[in-house]
Design a protein around this motif. Structure first.
Motif, mmCIF file in Angstrom:
data_model
loop_
_atom_site.group_PDB
_atom_site.id
_atom_site.type_symbol
_atom_site.label_atom_id
_atom_site.label_comp_id
_atom_site.label_asym_id
_atom_site.label_seq_id
_atom_site.Cartn_x
_atom_site.Cartn_y
_atom_site.Cartn_z
ATOM 1 N N VAL A 158 71.186 72.582 51.080
ATOM 2 C CA VAL A 158 72.124 71.961 52.005
ATOM 3 C C VAL A 158 72.257 70.473 51.717
ATOM 4 O O VAL A 158 71.359 69.837 51.164
ATOM 5 N N ARG A 159 73.404 69.941 52.098
ATOM 6 C CA ARG A 159 73.655 68.494 52.025
ATOM 7 C C ARG A 159 74.314 68.074 53.325
ATOM 8 O O ARG A 159 75.288 68.682 53.763
ATOM 9 N N PHE A 160 73.767 67.028 53.939
ATOM 10 C CA PHE A 160 74.283 66.552 55.213
ATOM 11 C C PHE A 160 75.433 65.583 54.952
ATOM 12 O O PHE A 160 75.281 64.577 54.269
ATOM 13 N N VAL A 161 76.624 65.904 55.506
ATOM 14 C CA VAL A 161 77.811 65.111 55.221
ATOM 15 C C VAL A 161 78.417 64.492 56.482
ATOM 16 O O VAL A 161 79.469 63.852 56.411
ATOM 17 N N GLY A 162 77.750 64.678 57.642
ATOM 18 C CA GLY A 162 78.311 64.161 58.886
ATOM 19 C C GLY A 162 77.651 62.873 59.314
ATOM 20 O O GLY A 162 76.820 62.293 58.610
ATOM 21 N N ASP A 163 78.025 62.421 60.515
ATOM 22 C CA ASP A 163 77.419 61.211 61.062
ATOM 23 C C ASP A 163 76.244 61.538 61.967
ATOM 24 O O ASP A 163 75.593 60.652 62.512
ATOM 25 N N GLY A 164 75.991 62.841 62.134
ATOM 26 C CA GLY A 164 74.814 63.277 62.861
ATOM 27 C C GLY A 164 75.000 63.398 64.347
ATOM 28 O O GLY A 164 74.551 64.357 64.948
ATOM 29 N N GLY A 165 75.620 62.411 64.961
ATOM 30 C CA GLY A 165 75.770 62.467 66.403
ATOM 31 C C GLY A 165 74.464 62.265 67.153
ATOM 32 O O GLY A 165 74.432 62.171 68.357
ATOM 33 N N ARG A 166 73.345 62.231 66.428
ATOM 34 C CA ARG A 166 72.034 62.002 67.035
ATOM 35 C C ARG A 166 71.337 60.927 66.211
ATOM 36 O O ARG A 166 70.418 61.194 65.458
ATOM 37 N N GLY A 167 71.826 59.714 66.312
ATOM 38 C CA GLY A 167 71.219 58.639 65.547
ATOM 39 C C GLY A 167 71.624 58.644 64.092
ATOM 40 O O GLY A 167 70.960 58.034 63.256
ATOM 41 N N GLY A 168 72.717 59.366 63.756
ATOM 42 C CA GLY A 168 73.210 59.349 62.388
ATOM 43 C C GLY A 168 72.415 60.183 61.422
ATOM 44 O O GLY A 168 72.480 59.967 60.218
ATOM 45 N N SER A 169 71.662 61.188 61.882
ATOM 46 C CA SER A 169 70.859 62.016 60.988
ATOM 47 C C SER A 169 71.060 63.487 61.315
ATOM 48 O O SER A 169 71.538 63.852 62.389
ATOM 49 N N GLY A 170 70.697 64.327 60.357
ATOM 50 C CA GLY A 170 70.832 65.765 60.532
ATOM 51 C C GLY A 170 69.474 66.433 60.657
ATOM 52 O O GLY A 170 68.593 66.234 59.825
ATOM 53 N N ASP A 171 69.291 67.227 61.702
ATOM 54 C CA ASP A 171 68.047 67.956 61.959
ATOM 55 C C ASP A 171 68.247 69.399 61.506
ATOM 56 O O ASP A 171 68.964 70.169 62.152
ATOM 57 N N LEU A 172 67.626 69.780 60.395
ATOM 58 C CA LEU A 172 67.848 71.102 59.825
ATOM 59 C C LEU A 172 67.479 72.216 60.797
ATOM 60 O O LEU A 172 68.196 73.214 60.929
ATOM 61 N N TYR A 173 66.346 72.067 61.457
ATOM 62 C CA TYR A 173 65.867 73.136 62.330
ATOM 63 C C TYR A 173 66.763 73.300 63.558
ATOM 64 O O TYR A 173 66.993 74.419 64.024
ATOM 65 N N GLU A 174 67.276 72.199 64.087
ATOM 66 C CA GLU A 174 68.123 72.264 65.274
ATOM 67 C C GLU A 174 69.567 72.616 64.942
ATOM 68 O O GLU A 174 70.254 73.259 65.741
ATOM 69 N N ASP A 175 70.041 72.201 63.773
ATOM 70 C CA ASP A 175 71.467 72.320 63.455
ATOM 71 C C ASP A 175 71.840 73.653 62.814
ATOM 72 O O ASP A 175 72.961 74.142 63.009
ATOM 73 N N LEU A 176 70.947 74.246 62.034
ATOM 74 C CA LEU A 176 71.292 75.427 61.234
ATOM 75 C C LEU A 176 70.409 76.603 61.620
ATOM 76 O O LEU A 176 69.190 76.463 61.728
ATOM 77 N N ASP A 200 59.493 74.999 55.119
ATOM 78 C CA ASP A 200 59.843 75.263 56.509
ATOM 79 C C ASP A 200 60.658 74.094 57.074
ATOM 80 O O ASP A 200 60.226 72.943 57.008
ATOM 81 N N PRO A 201 61.848 74.368 57.642
ATOM 82 C CA PRO A 201 62.677 73.272 58.164
ATOM 83 C C PRO A 201 62.010 72.539 59.331
ATOM 84 O O PRO A 201 62.352 71.388 59.604
ATOM 85 N N ARG A 202 61.067 73.189 60.008
ATOM 86 C CA ARG A 202 60.390 72.528 61.120
ATOM 87 C C ARG A 202 59.524 71.362 60.646
ATOM 88 O O ARG A 202 59.189 70.474 61.428
ATOM 89 N N ASP A 203 59.149 71.392 59.360
ATOM 90 C CA ASP A 203 58.272 70.349 58.828
ATOM 91 C C ASP A 203 59.037 69.251 58.095
ATOM 92 O O ASP A 203 58.420 68.323 57.568
ATOM 93 N N MET A 204 60.361 69.376 58.024
ATOM 94 C CA MET A 204 61.139 68.455 57.203
ATOM 95 C C MET A 204 61.714 67.309 58.031
ATOM 96 O O MET A 204 62.076 67.483 59.206
ATOM 97 N N ALA A 205 61.803 66.164 57.408
ATOM 98 C CA ALA A 205 62.389 64.993 58.064
ATOM 99 C C ALA A 205 63.896 65.175 58.197
ATOM 100 O O ALA A 205 64.531 65.928 57.450
ATOM 101 N N ASP A 206 64.483 64.479 59.172
ATOM 102 C CA ASP A 206 65.933 64.519 59.338
ATOM 103 C C ASP A 206 66.617 63.946 58.095
ATOM 104 O O ASP A 206 66.075 63.074 57.413
ATOM 105 N N LEU A 207 67.817 64.460 57.828
ATOM 106 C CA LEU A 207 68.579 64.007 56.668
ATOM 107 C C LEU A 207 69.517 62.880 57.062
ATOM 108 O O LEU A 207 70.232 62.954 58.064
ATOM 109 N N ALA A 208 69.532 61.841 56.233
ATOM 110 C CA ALA A 208 70.536 60.786 56.385
ATOM 111 C C ALA A 208 71.849 61.281 55.798
ATOM 112 O O ALA A 208 71.873 62.238 55.018
ATOM 113 N N PRO A 209 72.990 60.681 56.179
ATOM 114 C CA PRO A 209 74.261 61.090 55.578
ATOM 115 C C PRO A 209 74.180 61.072 54.055
ATOM 116 O O PRO A 209 73.737 60.108 53.453
ATOM 117 N N GLY A 210 74.586 62.179 53.435
ATOM 118 C CA GLY A 210 74.509 62.322 51.982
ATOM 119 C C GLY A 210 73.197 62.890 51.500
ATOM 120 O O GLY A 210 73.058 63.216 50.314
#
Length: 271
Positions: A158-176, A200-210
């Motif tokens: 996956v690649r995060f391409v949005g602005d996140g809406g939650r501090g500008g980051s993407g949370d894999l476990y919550e979003d997908l 495991d997505p639960r252990d991964m840091a949030d993704l910055a845009p891109g």
């Protein structure tokens, strides 16, 4: 004639026989079956099928023991209580199952998985990248994982391409999240598989845009629903659906191999 006192050695009437001790058999049966009903009320395959008959037996024998005033009143009461608790646990589990089925039916009526109201991005071959709401997603394929007890494992790039809406980051476990449609026509949810995964997505840091990441989802699927190659573990005949909830509406896409009814294009690389 003069009255005489009876001789102290005269024969006395025999003492009445002592009553036999009350049987505790029914109380013991009630307690044993009640405990077994409570233990088998856990949702385990085959084992949970025994809970209802054991619970009914415990309640019936407990009531019978109390009604007949047999011994072991405490045993009978304990068996009655544990049997009733086992039946109550079965009832709660059944109601939860009916509720989940109802939610799935509502989701199907709404047109999207889990009631999603977003966009259906169509069906694609393994490995094909698809833009959803705020993620580009590619599902690489599915395989059985002997190291995880035979669970079905799916890998996503996956690649995060949005602005996140939650501090500008993407949370894999919550979003997908994902669903799998098995060869048996049943739908299986990744949220039901709580095993710790190597990626495991639960252990991964949030993704910055891109930002990009590779993570895994697992599914508890019976072998008949996901036939696999005994040597490679590659699974055929299944479809994987990924939902992107990052924008709040839930857009989704489906991946499958060429041999799956409805699958698109040639098969991509396996996990």
């Amino acid at each position: 004639m003069s009255w005489q006192h009876p001789s102290p050695t005269a024969a006395r009437p025999p003492a009445p026989p002592r009553p036999a001790p009350a049987s505790t058999a029914l109380g013991v049966v009630a307690l044993v079956t009640g405990l077994l009903a409570l233990l088998t009320s856990v949702p385990l395959p085959l084992l949970d099928l025994l809970s209802v008959p054991l619970g009914v037996t415990a309640v019936a024998t407990g009531v019978l023991a109390l009604a007949l005033r047999h011994g072991g009143r405490g045993l009978a009461v304990a068996g009655l209580v544990t049997g009733a608790l086992g039946l109550l646990a079965d009832l709660v589990r059944a109601l939860v199952g009916v509720g989940l089925l109802g939610l799935a039916a509502l989701g199907a009526a709404a047109g999207g998985p889990g009631g999603s109201t977003g966009t259906d991005a169509g069906e694609h071959a393994w490995g094909e990248q698809v833009r959803l709401d705020e993620y580009d997603v590619a599902v690489s394929g599915a395989r059985t994982a002997p190291e995880l007890g035979g669970l079905l494992l799916v890998e996503l790039d996956v690649r995060f391409v949005g602005d996140g809406g939650r501090g500008g980051s993407g949370d894999l476990y919550e979003d997908l999240y994902g669903y799998l449609l098995g060869a048996d026509g049943e739908e299986y949810w990744a949220t039901d598989c709580l095993v710790q995964l190597p990626a495991d997505p639960r252990d991964m840091a949030d993704l910055a845009p891109g930002g990009s990441a590779t993570f895994q989802m697992c599914f508890e699927v019976p072998p008949a629903a996901a036939p696999s190659d005994p040597e490679t573990g590659e699974v055929a005949g299944v479809r994987v659906q990924v939902v992107d909830e990052s924008a709040g509406t839930g857009s989704w896409a489906t991946w499958a191999d060429a041999g799956t009814p409805g699958g698109a294009g040639p098969a991509g690389p396996s996990v």
